[in-house]
Design an enzyme around this catalytic site. Sequence first.
Site, PDB file in Angstrom:
ATOM      1  N   GLU A 152     -26.546  48.320 -65.669  1.00 26.01           N
ATOM      2  CA  GLU A 152     -25.375  47.450 -65.509  1.00 26.01           C
ATOM      3  C   GLU A 152     -25.459  46.221 -66.399  1.00 26.01           C
ATOM      4  O   GLU A 152     -24.482  45.843 -67.046  1.00 26.01           O
ATOM      5  CB  GLU A 152     -25.229  47.031 -64.050  1.00 26.01           C
ATOM      6  CG  GLU A 152     -24.774  48.143 -63.134  1.00 26.01           C
ATOM      7  CD  GLU A 152     -24.700  47.717 -61.676  1.00 26.01           C
ATOM      8  OE1 GLU A 152     -25.114  46.588 -61.338  1.00 26.01           O
ATOM      9  OE2 GLU A 152     -24.224  48.536 -60.865  1.00 26.01           O
ATOM     10  N   GLU A 190     -32.802  51.530 -58.005  1.00 23.56           N
ATOM     11  CA  GLU A 190     -31.927  50.351 -57.973  1.00 23.56           C
ATOM     12  C   GLU A 190     -32.255  49.393 -59.120  1.00 23.56           C
ATOM     13  O   GLU A 190     -31.352  48.804 -59.722  1.00 23.56           O
ATOM     14  CB  GLU A 190     -32.039  49.636 -56.627  1.00 23.56           C
ATOM     15  CG  GLU A 190     -31.008  48.542 -56.434  1.00 23.56           C
ATOM     16  CD  GLU A 190     -29.578  49.053 -56.410  1.00 23.56           C
ATOM     17  OE1 GLU A 190     -28.735  48.482 -57.143  1.00 23.56           O
ATOM     18  OE2 GLU A 190     -29.291  50.004 -55.672  1.00 23.56           O
TER      19      GLU A 190
END
Length: 160
Positions: A69, A62
């Site tokens: 991102e 994550e």
Amino acid sequence: MRFFKSFKYAFRGIVYCINNERNMRIHTVAALYVFVFSLFFKMSRTSYAAVFLAVAMVMAAELFNTVAEELCDMTAASFHPVVRIVKDMAAGAVLVCAVFAAAVGICVFWQPAAFLKILQFFAAKPLMLLLLAVSVAVSIVFIISGPIGIRDHIRRNREE
């Protein structure tokens, strides 16, 4: 001194991810409940090691997904197909890790006697069941709002 600063920066990155990524908050809450409820199960050191590794794998994935991102958002001013592919692949890596972590959980925690023990524990201690319900409610608010959202909500209420 540099060595200790590196820990500070690392923790700052983890906190940033928790503050800004709902999925990281989901992983954090899930890990907390896994470790709390693991006390009801008969687990060896090896089982605990497998669970720790699975949790770490999902959280690290994550973190890397968030890195991908953020970098993509920073470099691409508008939609670009390569950015979409990079983001999808990073999210896919998290999904793969989460699925395998769930498989580890099934292998380690599939102990029907322990589930019965959990039910008996909460049946015998209704106050603990209430505490569990409250913790689930708090966890849901934490997942949805995040620490920053909760902080801002509290500040707004104080100003009114």
